[in-house]
Every structure is written in structure tokens, then in C-alpha cells.
Design a protein around this motif. Structure first.
Motif, PDB file in Angstrom:
ATOM      1  N   ALA A 151       6.397  18.114  11.765  1.00 13.82           N
ATOM      2  CA  ALA A 151       6.508  18.654  12.911  1.00 13.82           C
ATOM      3  C   ALA A 151       6.201  17.553  14.045  1.00 13.82           C
ATOM      4  O   ALA A 151       6.693  17.460  15.003  1.00 13.82           O
ATOM      5  CB  ALA A 151       5.743  19.899  13.194  1.00 13.82           C
ATOM      6  N   MET A 152       4.964  17.005  13.932  1.00 16.13           N
ATOM      7  CA  MET A 152       4.323  16.021  14.965  1.00 16.13           C
ATOM      8  C   MET A 152       5.238  14.883  15.039  1.00 16.13           C
ATOM      9  O   MET A 152       5.743  14.444  16.254  1.00 16.13           O
ATOM     10  CB  MET A 152       2.960  15.521  14.403  1.00 16.13           C
ATOM     11  CG  MET A 152       1.803  16.712  14.421  1.00 16.13           C
ATOM     12  SD  MET A 152       1.639  17.382  15.991  1.00 16.13           S
ATOM     13  CE  MET A 152       0.985  15.810  16.823  1.00 16.13           C
ATOM     14  N   LEU A 153       5.875  14.465  13.802  1.00 17.49           N
ATOM     15  CA  LEU A 153       6.829  13.232  14.164  1.00 17.49           C
ATOM     16  C   LEU A 153       8.041  13.886  14.379  1.00 17.49           C
ATOM     17  O   LEU A 153       9.064  12.837  14.623  1.00 17.49           O
ATOM     18  CB  LEU A 153       6.689  12.791  12.525  1.00 17.49           C
ATOM     19  CG  LEU A 153       5.416  11.843  12.252  1.00 17.49           C
ATOM     20  CD1 LEU A 153       5.333  11.348  10.685  1.00 17.49           C
ATOM     21  CD2 LEU A 153       5.093  10.712  13.231  1.00 17.49           C
ATOM     22  N   GLY A 154       8.484  14.844  14.311  1.00 16.61           N
ATOM     23  CA  GLY A 154       9.952  15.169  14.706  1.00 16.61           C
ATOM     24  C   GLY A 154      10.900  14.996  13.779  1.00 16.61           C
ATOM     25  O   GLY A 154      11.989  14.590  14.068  1.00 16.61           O
ATOM     26  N   LEU A 155      10.392  15.173  12.492  1.00 11.58           N
ATOM     27  CA  LEU A 155      11.332  14.725  11.343  1.00 11.58           C
ATOM     28  C   LEU A 155      12.409  15.871  11.208  1.00 11.58           C
ATOM     29  O   LEU A 155      12.472  16.926  11.581  1.00 11.58           O
ATOM     30  CB  LEU A 155      10.614  14.558  10.265  1.00 11.58           C
ATOM     31  CG  LEU A 155       9.615  13.809   9.971  1.00 11.58           C
ATOM     32  CD1 LEU A 155       8.923  13.519   8.595  1.00 11.58           C
ATOM     33  CD2 LEU A 155      10.123  12.087  10.170  1.00 11.58           C
TER      34      LEU A 155
END
Length: 314
Positions: A151-155
Motif C-alpha cells: 500500500a505504501m508503494l501504491g502497487l
């Protein structure tokens, strides 16, 4: 028989949550406490650069409030960027025990979720043994649940879902251990914390200076409330302006690229396989089976923790 541990309730804030201590209130310290920090890049300070190309981070900021000068007699940071739970157990914990800390932070596990051979049933007892060894000598533990790296990386969803399952399992184990060892616990997976981009560095995985300062301040507040002799809390205002977009892109193109590449070399083939499974199961309408498989592994890990004796004399 030891009651089966249950995960703590869902986090609601970034505030530190000290568990009620078995046996009464902690006796106030008569001297500045000794603090050992164990973990990975989060605790090593990645995201909070200082002059000379070094990193500082939340643990060093908290350690700076202990008194005792700068000679390392009160604070030691054993954390190493890239460390796995296995590294914390086998390498960092013996050194930390030799340091004889009054306080020790154990914040680790995200790197495990980014590895091909992630196994919650192997990770959980390792983390339990680390906490037991430190708590067994009377050390007060600091712990934290951590945000989902996908989620942090927006995958994309097929890549993010496997990482989310792994991080949820890790956090469930940490919540159980936080209760078992009466730790001072931070909810770093809180939605508001994750969504505030001013708290995060350019790589979107590590806190920036402001985020590191907030973590240090929250732990400081909780430890002071428990009677530890600490100095003034770390300031929340950064020492330096946040990096410009150009500086962030430069970091990502140099040091950041190398950091990601070292992890992707092991993770990427497995993550692509997991993404393929996600797509296949979704097409078949059987995505719930992947969740059940992850839940089954987690249940086995928690059952093993319930059966294991605590190492802190309780």
C-alpha cells in the motif's frame, strides 16, 4: 495451560499504548536508563539523514533524551538496514543482552515480508524468543506494528494483496507479543499515519525526519509516564527543510535504486508468482482460498505461541 493469545484490537491512533504491567507499577528509575535498539532500516534511521552522509532516526533521537553523554554508555543502536527477524535473533540480541539494557526496542519484520521464503510460522517463534530473552532480564520492550509496504508503494492489486496478507500476519503476531510481554506499543499501521505524506521519505517506505521525530516523541511520552528518568522530549519540528522534488528524485535514482534492487533480486520472482496466483484465483472466483491459506498459517503460528512458555517469569 497458558491461554491462547489473541491479536490486539484494531489500532485507532499513533499514540503509544503501554500495557498494564503485571506485578504493579514500574518503579521510577534512579538513574538514566540504558536503551538498546534492535531492528532493521527503520530503526537504523533510514529517511532521516544528518551531516556526513549518516542516518539518525527515531531510536537515536529517543536515545538522546536519556542523559549520560555521547559515549554510548546509555544508548546503543544494534539495528542494521536489511536485517531479517533471524538476524535480530541470532546477531543483535546477544549483543543487546551483553549491553544489559533497561529498555529495548524490537521493531522488525517488513524485510521478511519482502523475501521469497516468508514463513510466519518460522518468524513468530523467533520474534517470541527475542522478546523473551530481553524481558527475562527485566527489560521493558518497545514494539510497533508496521504499515503494509504494498500500500505504501501504491502497487497494483495483484502485487499488493500478497504483501498485505503477509504484513497483516506479522502485525497480528506483534500484537500478541505486545500483550504477552507488556510492551510499550505504537500503531504505525494507523491509517492517518500512513496517509500523511509529510511523515514519509522519498522512498515511501521509511519515515522522513518528521516521522522519525514523531515516533521518538510518542515512545518518550509513554516511557516518561512509566517513571523512567528521561530528559526533555525530542522536538517535533525538523532541523532541516524537507527534500525538494529534485533531491528526492536524485536519491531515488542513486541510493534508492540500489536499495530497491537488492530486495527485488530475491522478492520479485516470488512476487510475480504470487501475483499470477492472485489473477488466476480471481478469474476463478476463488480468491477467498488464498486468504484462508494465509489465515491457516497465522493460526498455526499463534497456536504455537500460546503453547510456548513465556520467558519473563510471568
Amino acid at each position: 495451560m497458558t491461554p491462547r493469545p489473541r491479536p490486539a484490537p484494531a489500532p485507532t491512533s499513533l499514540e503509544a499504548v503501554p500495557s498494564p504491567r503485571r506485578g504493579g507499577t514500574l518503579t521510577p528509575a534512579v538513574a538514566p536508563p540504558r536503551f538498546a535498539a534492535l531492528g532493521d532500516s527503520l530503526t537504523a534511521g533510514i529517511g532521516d539523514p544528518v551531516d556526513g552522509g549518516d542516518w539518525r532516526g527515531w531510536a537515536a533521537l529517543l536515545g538522546g533524551t536519556l542523559g549520560g553523554g555521547e559515549d554510548g554508555t546509555r544508548f546503543r543502536n544494534f539495528a542494521v538496514s536489511g536485517a531479517l527477524t533471524r538476524d535480530v535473533e541470532e546477531r543483535q540480541t546477544p549483543d543487546a543482552l551483553a549491553f544489559a539494557p533497561d529498555i529495548a526496542s524490537v521493531v522488525v519484520g517488513v524485510n521478511d515480508t519482502l523475501r521469497r521464503a516468508f514463513d510466519i510460522q518460522d518468524l513468530a517463534p523467533r520474534l517470541d524468543r527475542v522478546c523473551a530473552a530481553l524481558a527475562g532480564r527485566g527489560t521493558v520492550l518497545l514494539t510497533a506494528c508496521l504499515p503494509d509496504p504494498g500500500a505504501m508503494l501504491g502497487l497494483p492489486a495483484p502485487l499488493a494483496r500478497p504483501l498485505a496478507r503477509r504484513q497483516r500476519a506479522l502485525n497480528a503476531v506483534v500484537h500478541v507479543l505486545a500483550t504477552r510481554y507488556d510492551t510499550v506499543h505504537l500503531h504505525l499501521a494507523d491509517t492517518a499515519w500512513v496517509a500523511d505524506r509529510s511523515l514519509w521519505s522519498a522512498d515511501r517506505l521509511h519515515p522522513g525526519e518528521r516521522g522519525h521525530r514523531m515516533i521518538a516523541a510518542r515512545f518518550h511520552t509513554a516511557l516518561t509516564a512509566q517513571g523512567f528518568a528521561l530528559g526533555p522530549p525530542p522536538a517535533l519540528d525538523p532541523d532541516r527543510p524537507p527534500p525538494t522534488r529534485a533531491e528526492s528524485l536524485r536519491w531515488l535514482a542513486t541510493s534508492g535504486t540500489g536499495w530497491v534492487a537488492r530486495r527485488c533480486r530475491d522478492l520479485l520472482p516470488e512476487l510475480l508468482r504470487l501475483a499470477g496466483d492472485e489473477i488466476t484465483h480471481r478469474a476463478r472466483g476463488s480468491s477467498a482460498g488464498l486468504d484462508l491459506r494465509a489465515d491457516h498459517a497465522l493460526s498455526g503460528a499463534l497456536a504455537a505461541l500460546a503453547a510456548a512458555p513465556t520467558g519473563n517469569g510471568n
